[in-house]
Design a protein around this motif. Structure first.
Motif, short mmCIF file in Angstrom:
data_model
loop_
_atom_site.label_atom_id
_atom_site.label_comp_id
_atom_site.label_asym_id
_atom_site.label_seq_id
_atom_site.Cartn_x
_atom_site.Cartn_y
_atom_site.Cartn_z
N VAL A 37 0.83 -1.20 0.00
CA VAL A 37 0.00 0.00 0.00
C VAL A 37 0.86 1.25 0.00
O VAL A 37 1.83 1.35 0.76
CB VAL A 37 -0.93 0.03 1.24
CG1 VAL A 37 -1.87 1.23 1.18
CG2 VAL A 37 -1.70 -1.26 1.37
N LYS A 38 0.50 2.21 -0.84
CA LYS A 38 1.18 3.50 -0.89
C LYS A 38 0.11 4.59 -0.79
O LYS A 38 -0.81 4.63 -1.60
CB LYS A 38 1.96 3.64 -2.20
CG LYS A 38 2.67 4.97 -2.34
CD LYS A 38 3.40 5.06 -3.66
CE LYS A 38 4.02 6.43 -3.85
NZ LYS A 38 4.56 6.60 -5.20
N VAL A 39 0.23 5.45 0.22
CA VAL A 39 -0.72 6.53 0.42
C VAL A 39 -0.02 7.85 0.16
O VAL A 39 1.02 8.14 0.75
CB VAL A 39 -1.28 6.52 1.86
CG1 VAL A 39 -2.22 7.70 2.08
CG2 VAL A 39 -2.00 5.21 2.15
N GLU A 40 -0.59 8.64 -0.74
CA GLU A 40 -0.09 10.00 -1.01
C GLU A 40 -1.07 10.96 -0.33
O GLU A 40 -2.13 11.27 -0.87
CB GLU A 40 -0.01 10.25 -2.51
CG GLU A 40 1.00 9.37 -3.22
CD GLU A 40 1.01 9.55 -4.72
OE1 GLU A 40 0.27 10.42 -5.24
OE2 GLU A 40 1.74 8.81 -5.39
N LEU A 41 -0.71 11.38 0.86
CA LEU A 41 -1.60 12.19 1.69
C LEU A 41 -2.03 13.48 1.00
O LEU A 41 -3.21 13.84 1.02
CB LEU A 41 -0.91 12.49 3.02
CG LEU A 41 -1.75 13.08 4.13
CD1 LEU A 41 -2.92 12.17 4.47
CD2 LEU A 41 -0.89 13.33 5.36
N GLU A 42 -1.09 14.17 0.39
CA GLU A 42 -1.38 15.47 -0.22
C GLU A 42 -2.42 15.38 -1.34
O GLU A 42 -3.29 16.23 -1.46
CB GLU A 42 -0.10 16.13 -0.76
CG GLU A 42 0.92 16.43 0.31
CD GLU A 42 1.73 15.20 0.74
OE1 GLU A 42 1.82 14.22 -0.04
OE2 GLU A 42 2.23 15.21 1.87
N SER A 43 -2.31 14.34 -2.17
CA SER A 43 -3.22 14.21 -3.31
C SER A 43 -4.44 13.35 -3.00
O SER A 43 -5.39 13.33 -3.76
CB SER A 43 -2.48 13.60 -4.51
OG SER A 43 -2.10 12.26 -4.21
N GLY A 44 -4.40 12.63 -1.88
CA GLY A 44 -5.50 11.74 -1.53
C GLY A 44 -5.52 10.47 -2.36
O GLY A 44 -6.53 9.78 -2.44
N ARG A 45 -4.40 10.15 -2.96
CA ARG A 45 -4.31 8.98 -3.83
C ARG A 45 -3.78 7.79 -3.04
O ARG A 45 -2.78 7.89 -2.34
CB ARG A 45 -3.38 9.30 -5.00
CG ARG A 45 -3.25 8.23 -6.03
CD ARG A 45 -2.32 8.74 -7.14
NE ARG A 45 -2.01 7.71 -8.08
CZ ARG A 45 -2.63 7.53 -9.24
NH1 ARG A 45 -3.60 8.34 -9.59
NH2 ARG A 45 -2.28 6.56 -10.05
N VAL A 46 -4.47 6.66 -3.15
CA VAL A 46 -4.06 5.43 -2.50
C VAL A 46 -3.85 4.38 -3.58
O VAL A 46 -4.77 4.10 -4.35
CB VAL A 46 -5.10 4.95 -1.47
CG1 VAL A 46 -4.69 3.62 -0.87
CG2 VAL A 46 -5.31 6.00 -0.39
#
Length: 72
Positions: A37-46
């Motif tokens: 799992v990779k979460v990109e907090l700034e863009s809201g992309r998981v």
């Protein structure tokens, strides 16, 4: 026999901190403990490589209080 882990991408709204990102990661890992799992907090992309169904993941994340939408 292991299932193939397919890449899935979700747009998740409402994540504001590392705790939120960790909560979303735990939800995905609950559905598939071996998921990457990779979460990109700034863009809201998981992004996740998982055997779990993307729509069930989105539903579980939404039930946890985040608006999750599967992306193509």
């Amino acid at each position: 026999m292991s299932q193939t882990r397919e890449p899935v991408v979700l747009k998740v709204e409402g994540m504001t901190c590392g705790g939120c990102a960790n909560a979303v990661t735990r939800i995905v890992k609950r559905a598939d403990p071996e998921a990457d799992v990779k979460v990109e907090l700034e863009s809201g992309r998981v992004e996740a490589r998982t055997t779990a169904d993307i729509h069930k993941l989105a539903e579980s994340i939404t039930k946890a209080g985040y608006a999750a939408t599967p992306l193509a």
